[in-house]
Design an enzyme around this catalytic site. Structure first.
Site, mmCIF file in Angstrom:
data_model
loop_
_atom_site.group_PDB
_atom_site.id
_atom_site.type_symbol
_atom_site.label_atom_id
_atom_site.label_comp_id
_atom_site.label_asym_id
_atom_site.label_seq_id
_atom_site.Cartn_x
_atom_site.Cartn_y
_atom_site.Cartn_z
ATOM 1 N N ALA A 1 -23.218 -95.139 -5.380
ATOM 2 C CA ALA A 1 -23.712 -95.368 -4.019
ATOM 3 C C ALA A 1 -25.118 -95.946 -4.101
ATOM 4 C CB ALA A 1 -23.734 -94.045 -3.264
ATOM 5 N N GLY B 1 -20.570 -92.906 -7.278
ATOM 6 C CA GLY B 1 -19.582 -93.533 -6.407
ATOM 7 C C GLY B 1 -18.787 -94.613 -7.112
ATOM 8 N N GLU C 1 -16.112 -92.809 -8.738
ATOM 9 C CA GLU C 1 -15.219 -92.294 -7.687
ATOM 10 C C GLU C 1 -14.310 -93.401 -7.151
ATOM 11 O OE1 GLU C 1 -18.636 -90.550 -5.603
ATOM 12 O OE2 GLU C 1 -17.529 -88.664 -5.590
ATOM 13 N N GLU D 1 -24.727 -87.422 -9.867
ATOM 14 C CA GLU D 1 -25.322 -87.081 -8.574
ATOM 15 C C GLU D 1 -26.223 -85.857 -8.635
ATOM 16 O OE1 GLU D 1 -22.279 -88.135 -9.091
ATOM 17 O OE2 GLU D 1 -21.612 -89.452 -7.463
HETATM 18 N N1 3HC Z 1 -28.694 -97.246 -6.026
HETATM 19 C C1 3HC Z 1 -29.737 -98.092 -5.815
HETATM 20 N N2 3HC Z 1 -30.467 -98.614 -6.807
HETATM 21 C C2 3HC Z 1 -30.136 -98.300 -8.048
HETATM 22 C C3 3HC Z 1 -29.078 -97.433 -8.349
HETATM 23 C C4 3HC Z 1 -28.326 -96.908 -7.269
HETATM 24 N N3 3HC Z 1 -27.277 -96.101 -7.457
HETATM 25 N N4 3HC Z 1 -29.000 -97.304 -9.688
HETATM 26 C C5 3HC Z 1 -29.982 -98.058 -10.213
HETATM 27 N N5 3HC Z 1 -30.663 -98.659 -9.226
HETATM 28 C C6 3HC Z 1 -31.760 -99.616 -9.371
HETATM 29 C C7 3HC Z 1 -33.005 -99.000 -9.980
HETATM 30 O O1 3HC Z 1 -33.800 -98.397 -8.986
HETATM 31 C C8 3HC Z 1 -33.662 -100.195 -10.606
HETATM 32 O O2 3HC Z 1 -34.283 -100.916 -9.567
HETATM 33 P P1 3HC Z 1 -35.584 -101.762 -9.876
HETATM 34 O O3 3HC Z 1 -35.191 -102.790 -10.888
HETATM 35 O O4 3HC Z 1 -35.950 -102.308 -8.555
HETATM 36 O O5 3HC Z 1 -36.572 -100.781 -10.411
HETATM 37 C C9 3HC Z 1 -32.496 -101.028 -11.075
HETATM 38 O O6 3HC Z 1 -31.361 -100.568 -10.337
HETATM 39 C C10 3HC Z 1 -32.194 -100.913 -12.544
HETATM 40 O O7 3HC Z 1 -32.130 -99.547 -12.868
HETATM 41 P P2 3HC Z 1 -32.626 -98.997 -14.273
HETATM 42 O O8 3HC Z 1 -33.995 -99.492 -14.545
HETATM 43 O O9 3HC Z 1 -32.400 -97.532 -14.265
HETATM 44 O O10 3HC Z 1 -31.620 -99.767 -15.233
HETATM 45 P P3 3HC Z 1 -30.859 -99.254 -16.504
HETATM 46 O O11 3HC Z 1 -30.058 -100.403 -16.957
HETATM 47 O O12 3HC Z 1 -31.814 -98.604 -17.446
HETATM 48 O O13 3HC Z 1 -29.865 -98.096 -16.016
HETATM 49 C C11 3HC Z 1 -28.225 -97.038 -14.628
HETATM 50 C C12 3HC Z 1 -28.808 -98.386 -15.150
HETATM 51 C C13 3HC Z 1 -27.610 -96.265 -15.791
HETATM 52 C C14 3HC Z 1 -27.166 -97.362 -13.602
HETATM 53 C C15 3HC Z 1 -29.366 -96.206 -14.018
HETATM 54 O O14 3HC Z 1 -30.067 -97.013 -13.098
HETATM 55 C C16 3HC Z 1 -28.929 -94.983 -13.300
HETATM 56 O O15 3HC Z 1 -28.723 -93.958 -13.899
HETATM 57 N N6 3HC Z 1 -28.791 -95.088 -11.960
HETATM 58 C C17 3HC Z 1 -28.472 -93.972 -11.129
HETATM 59 C C18 3HC Z 1 -27.000 -93.756 -11.102
HETATM 60 C C19 3HC Z 1 -26.672 -92.685 -10.112
HETATM 61 O O16 3HC Z 1 -27.340 -91.689 -9.986
HETATM 62 N N7 3HC Z 1 -25.572 -92.884 -9.393
HETATM 63 C C20 3HC Z 1 -25.148 -91.962 -8.414
HETATM 64 C C21 3HC Z 1 -25.625 -92.435 -7.101
HETATM 65 S S1 3HC Z 1 -25.299 -91.270 -5.849
HETATM 66 C C22 3HC Z 1 -23.669 -91.511 -5.479
HETATM 67 O O17 3HC Z 1 -23.016 -92.318 -6.079
HETATM 68 C C23 3HC Z 1 -23.169 -90.684 -4.359
HETATM 69 C C24 3HC Z 1 -21.682 -90.717 -4.275
HETATM 70 O O18 3HC Z 1 -21.155 -89.624 -4.974
HETATM 71 C C25 3HC Z 1 -21.242 -90.622 -2.858
#
Ligand code: 3HC
Ligand code: NAI
Length: 694
Positions: free
Chosen positions: A61, A102, A105, A125
Site C-alpha cells: 500500500a 499489500g 496480499e 506492516e
Molecule cells: N509506500 C510509499 N512509499 C514507499 C513505500 C510504500 N509502501 N515503500 C517504499 N517507499 C518509498 C520510500 O519512501 C522511498 O522514497 P524516497 O525515494 O522518496 O525516499 C522509495 O520508496 C525507495 O524506498 P527505499 O529507499 O526503502 O528503497 P529500497 O530499495 O532500499 O527498499 C523496499 C525497497 C524493500 C520496498 C522498502 O522501501 C520497504 O521496506 N518499504 C516498505 C514496505 C512496507 O512496509 N509495505 C507495507 C505497506 S503497508 C500495507 O501494505 C498495508 C496493507 O496491508 C493494506
C-alpha cells in the site's frame, strides 16, 4: 498512468508502474481493476498476468496515503483483490524483487503465483505499527502454513522466494525470463476449465493451532511491550483459524483501521520516512557525483577507532589502521579480534570469516601507508593540539581527492579543516560507542565541506548500514548538545528533591532504554565531568548544578569503579540505590539552601523530554539540523529514545506545541528556572497552531 496494459499471446499483462516501488496508491488500484475488466471483456484474452515494472513487484500500500481520503477511496485494495480473485479468467502473479504488504496480499488474491528466485517476500506492516489489512493474516496461513505465516506477520521480516518454493505460495520458481514463463503458465491455465484455485478456500492445517497461538502470544508479550500491532496480528490470525475466512477478514479490517490511527503507528511511519529523509540534503541533489571509496584509513585504534575500522571491514573494505606505538596498535587489534571472536562464539560469524576480516586490516605506524586511502577517519585523543598534528600530517600524505574526517565529539570541525590546505575535503563523521554496533552516524558539515564529499559519505553510510544524519557545526552537534540540557535538568531535579533512582525509573517508564544516571554510570561519570570543566571555563556565568562534580571528586566514576550514582557489586551491572549518594545529595541540597520537595514522575518526564525538545527547536532555528525528523532519527538511533513515541520532536507534536510552551513557562518560573529560555521556534509554531513536522 500507474498501470500498463498489453496483450501478449492471448494473455493480458497488467504491469504495475508506479515508481519507485509500485506502491498501491489509488491510481494503481484503479488501473488494476480496469485491467482485469478489460481482460474480462476481451474475448481473445484467456488469462491474466500481473507483474511489476522496475525494481519491485510491489512494495505494498502507498504509505503516504495513510490517513488521507485516498486511502479509503474506491477501489480499495479489498475491492481490487476481490476483482482479481473473482476473475473467471485465471490470474497469475509474476513476482520478482520485492512483494511486500499489500503487494503480497494482491498476489495472494491471484489464482497462481510464479516467482523469480531472490525475491523478498514479506508482510512488514507490523513495522509500521499496523497489520496486513487486505487479507494477509487470512490468506498467508492458508498457503504457507500457520507457523511460517505467523512468524512472518509478527516479525515483518522478509523471506526469500526460494525458501518458500515448497509451499503453496508459489506454483513455480522461474530461473529464466519471468514474464515469458508467467505468460506461458497463464496460457496453460487459461486453457484449462475453471474454477481456478483460491487461497481463501484452502484450510489452515496444524496439529495444535490453539497451543501454537498461545505460545506465540506469550512470546510477543515479552518483546512487544509498547506496541499493540503484534498482538493484533495474532488476534486476527486466530479469528480466521477459529471462525473462518470471512470472519477473520472482517476482524482484520477492523484492527487495521484502529491501528492506523494509533500514536505508535504514527511514530513508526515517521521513523520509516525520517530515515529516508535524513539522506536527502536540500542543496545537494541526489545526482551529485560521488567519489569512489575503495580503501579506508583510520587514525587511532582506541575505543572508537577499532569499532570504526570494523564497520568498513564488515562491508568488505580494506582498512589501514594507524597508531603511535606498536603497543597501542597491538592492543587495538586484540580488541577487534576479541569482538569478532565473541561473534564467532554466538554463531554470528564463522572462524573463516573472522580470519578474512582481520586480514582486511593493515596495521601501521607510518603515515605514508595512508597515501592510498580514499577516506581517512581520525579517532585520536579529544584535544585540538593532537588533532592539529594528525590533520597536518594527513594533509601531507593523503592523495588528492581523499576525504579527511574527524570523529571528534565536541571540537570545531571548521578549525580542524583549517589545519589542512584542503578544507573542502574535510568533514566530521561522528560515530557512537560502540561504533561497530550503534546505528547512528552524525555527519558534520563544515563551512567549506564540498557537496560531493557530503554526498559520498552519506552514500557510504548506507553501505556500512548506518543511519546518517547531517549536522552543522556547533558544540555537541545535534545529539550531545541536546543531551547536555537533559542531564542538566536531571541534576537540577536531584538538587531540588528527587533521587537518581526515581528519575531513572520515571524516564524508563516513559520508554527510554536507560535513565540518565544509569547511563552516566555506564559511560563513566568522569567523561561528562571533563566536558563540564571545559564548559565552566568557557562560560563562567553558566548556572550548572555541581552535584555530579561532587560525586566525581569522591572517585565514583560509575560501573568501572563499582560505584557511581549507584552501588555495584564487583563484576555486576545491577544498579543498587546508594545510601552514600543519597546522604551526599541531601547534604548538597542543604548547602545550596534548597528545600527539598517531592517531584512527581510527570514533572521528571516533562522536564527531561522538553529540555530535549526546546534545545532541538533551537538547533532547527540555527539551521544545525535541517528538519525535525533528522533530530528524531538522532534520538531514536543514538540515544535510546522510545521508538513508540517517534523521537522528541514528534512527541512534542503529539502533545501539541501550545502545551509544550505552557509547560516550559511553568518550569521557568520554578527553582532553577533560569535554565529555560523558550526557543522562538516553539513560540512561533505554537502561535500558528502548527507542529515541528507539519
Ligand atoms: N509506500 C510509499 N512509499 C514507499 C513505500 C510504500 N509502501 N515503500 C517504499 N517507499 C518509498 C520510500 O519512501 C522511498 O522514497 P524516497 O525515494 O522518496 O525516499 C522509495 O520508496 C525507495 O524506498 P527505499 O529507499 O526503502 O528503497 P529500497 O530499495 O532500499 O527498499 C523496499 C525497497 C524493500 C520496498 C522498502 O522501501 C520497504 O521496506 N518499504 C516498505 C514496505 C512496507 O512496509 N509495505 C507495507 C505497506 S503497508 C500495507 O501494505 C498495508 C496493507 O496491508 C493494506
Ligand atoms: P581512546 O583514548 O580510546 O583512543 C584514542 C587512541 O588514539 C589511542 O589508542 C591513542 O594511542 C591514539 N592516538 C593518540 N594520538 C594519536 C596520534 N597522534 N596518532 C595516532 N593515534 C593516536 O579515545 P576514544 O574514546 O576512542 O576517542 C577518540 C575520539 O573519538 C575522540 O575525539 C573522542 O571525542 C571521539 N568520540 C569518542 C566517543 C566515545 O564514546 N568514546 C564517542 C564519539 C566520539
Amino acid at each position: 498512468m500507474a498501470v500498463d496494459y498489453t496483450v501478449r499471446d492471448g494473455v493480458a499483462v497488467i504491469t504495475l508502474d508506479n515508481p519507485p516501488v509500485n506502491g498501491l496508491g489509488h491510481s494503481t488500484r484503479l488501473g488494476i481493476v480496469e485491467g482485469v475488466e478489460r481482460a474480462r471483456d476481451d474475448a481473445s484474452v484467456t488469462a491474466i498476468v500481473i507483474t511489476g515494472a522496475g525494481k519491485a513487484f510491489s512494495g505494498g500500500a502507498d504509505i503516504t496515503e495513510f490517513n488521507t481520503p485516498k486511502a479509503t477511496q474506491e477501489p480499495t485494495l479489498h475491492t481490487v483483490i476481490r476483482a482479481v480473485e473473482g476473475s473467471a479468467k485465471p490470474v497469475v502473479a509474476a513476482i520478482h524483487s520485492v512483494a511486500m504488504g499489500g503487494g503480497l496480499e494482491l498476489a495472494l488474491g491471484a489464482h497462481y503465483r510464479v516467482a523469480a528466485p531472490g525475491a523478498q517476500i514479506a508482510l512488514p506492516e507490523v513495522k509500521l505499527g499496523i497489520l496486513p489489512g487486505a487479507g494477509g493474516t487470512q490468506r498467508l496461513p492458508r498457503v504457507v502454513g500457520l507457523e511460517t505465516a505467523l512468524n512472518m506477520i509478527v516479525s515483518g521480516t522478509p523471506v526469500l522466494s526460494e525458501k518458500l518454493a515448497q509451499t503453496a505460495l508459489f506454483d513455480r520458481l522461474v530461473e529464466g525470463d519471468l514474464l515469458d514463463e508467467a505468460i506461458r503458465f497463464a496460457k496453460d491455465a487459461g486453457a484449462r476449465s475453471g474454477p481456478h484455485p483460491k487461497a481463501r478456500e484452502r484450510a489452515i492445517e496444524h496439529p495444535n493451532a490453539e497451543g501454537f497461538i498461545q505460545f506465540a502470544r506469550n512470546s510477543v508479550a515479552a518483546v512487544a511491550k509498547h506496541f499493540p500491532a503484534p498482538h493484533k496480528c495474532i488476534d486476527a490470525i486466530e479469528a480466521g483459524v477459529k471462525e473462518g475466512f470471512d470472519h477473520g477478514l472482517a476482524f482484520e479490517r477492523q484492527c487495521f483501521l484502529a491501528l492506523v490511527q494509533t500514536p505508535e503507528s504514527r511514530a513508526l511511519r515517521h521513523a520509516f520516512f525520517g530515515e529516508r529523509a535524513a539522506g536527502k540534503i536540500a542543496d545537494v541533489p541526489s545526482n551529485t557525483p560521488v567519489r569512489a571509496i575503495a580503501r579506508v584509513g583510520v587514525v587511532g585504534a582506541g575505543t572508537m577507532g577499532g569499532g570504526i575500522a570494523m564497520n568498513f571491514v564488515n562491508a568488505g573494505l580494506p582498512v589501514t589502521l594507524l597508531e603511535t606505538s606498536q603497543e597501542a596498535l597491538d592492543r587495538g587489534l586484540a580488541t577487534i579480534r576479541k569482538n569478532y571472536e565473541s561473534q564467532v562464539k554466538k554463531g554470528k560469524l564463522t572462524p573463516a570469516q573472522l580470519d578474512e576480516r582481520m586480514a582486511l586490516i593493515s596495521p601501521t605506524l607510518a603515515y605514508g601507508d595512508l597515501a592510498q586511502a580514499d577516506l581517512v577517519i581520525e579517532a585520536v585523543f579529544e584535544e585540538l593540539g593532537v588533532k592539529e598534528q594528525v590533520f597536518t600530517k594527513l594533509d601531507e600524505v593523503a592523495k588528492d581527492g581523499a576525504i579527511l574526517a574527524s570523529n571528534t565529539s565536541t571540537l570545531d570541525i571548521d578549525r580542524i579543516a583549517a589545519f589542512t590546505k584542503r578544507p573542502a575535503d574535510v568533514l566530521g563523521m561522528h560515530f557512537f560507542s560502540p561504533a561497530n554496533v550503534m546505528k547512528l552516524l552524525e555527519v558534520v558539515r563544515g563551512g567549506k565541506t564540498a557537496k560531493d564529499v557530503l554526498a559520498t559519505v552519506m552514500q557510504l553510510a548506507k553501505k556500512i548500514k548506518k543511519t546518517a544524519v547531517v549536522s552543522g557545526v556547533c558544540d555537541g552537534f545535534i545529539g550531545n548538545r541536546m543531551i547536555e540540557q537533559y542531564f542538566r535538568q536531571s541534576l537540577f531535579m536531584v538538587e531540588e528533591g528527587a533521587m537518581p533512582q526515581q528519575i531513572d525509573r520515571a524516564i524508563e517508564a516513559f520508554g527510554f532504554a536507560m535513565g540518565p544516571f544509569r547511563m552516566s554510570d555506564l559511560a563513566g561519570n568522569d567523561i561528562s565531568w571533563a566536558i563540564r570543566k571545559r564548559r565552566y571555563a568557557e562560560q563562567p556565568g553558566l548556572h550548572y548544578p555541581r552535584i555530579a562534580d561532587r560525586l566525581c571528586e569522591t572517585g565514583r566514576f560509575g560501573q568501572k569503579t563499582a560505584a557511581g550514582w549507584y552501588d555495584y557489586q564487583p563484576g555486576e551491572r545491577n544498579a543498587r540505590p546508594s545510601k552514600f549518594v543519597e546522604d551526599m545529595i541531601v547534604a548538597y541540597s542543604k548547602e545550596q539552601g534548597a528545600t527539598r520537595r517531592a517531584i512527581s514522575d510527570e514533572e521528571i518526564v516533562g522536564r527531561l523530554v522538553l529540555s530535549l525538545v526546546n534545545e532541538g527547536a533551537k538547533i532547527l532555528e540555527e539551521g544545525i539540523a535541517s528538519k525535525a525528523s533528522d533530530i528524531d532519527m538522532v534520538y531514536l538511533t543514538g540515544y535510546g529514545f522510545p521508538l513508540h513515541r517517534g523521537g522528541p520532536m514528534l512527541y512534542a507534536d503529539t502533545i501539541g506545541l501550545y502545551n509544550v510552551e505552557r509547560a516550559i513557562r511553568k518550569y521557568a518560573a520554578q527553582q532553577n528556572g533560569d535554565a529555560w529560555k523558550t526557543a522562538a521556534r516553539v513560540t512561533g509554531l505554537a502561535a500558528q497552531g502548527k507542529g515541528f513536522n507539519s
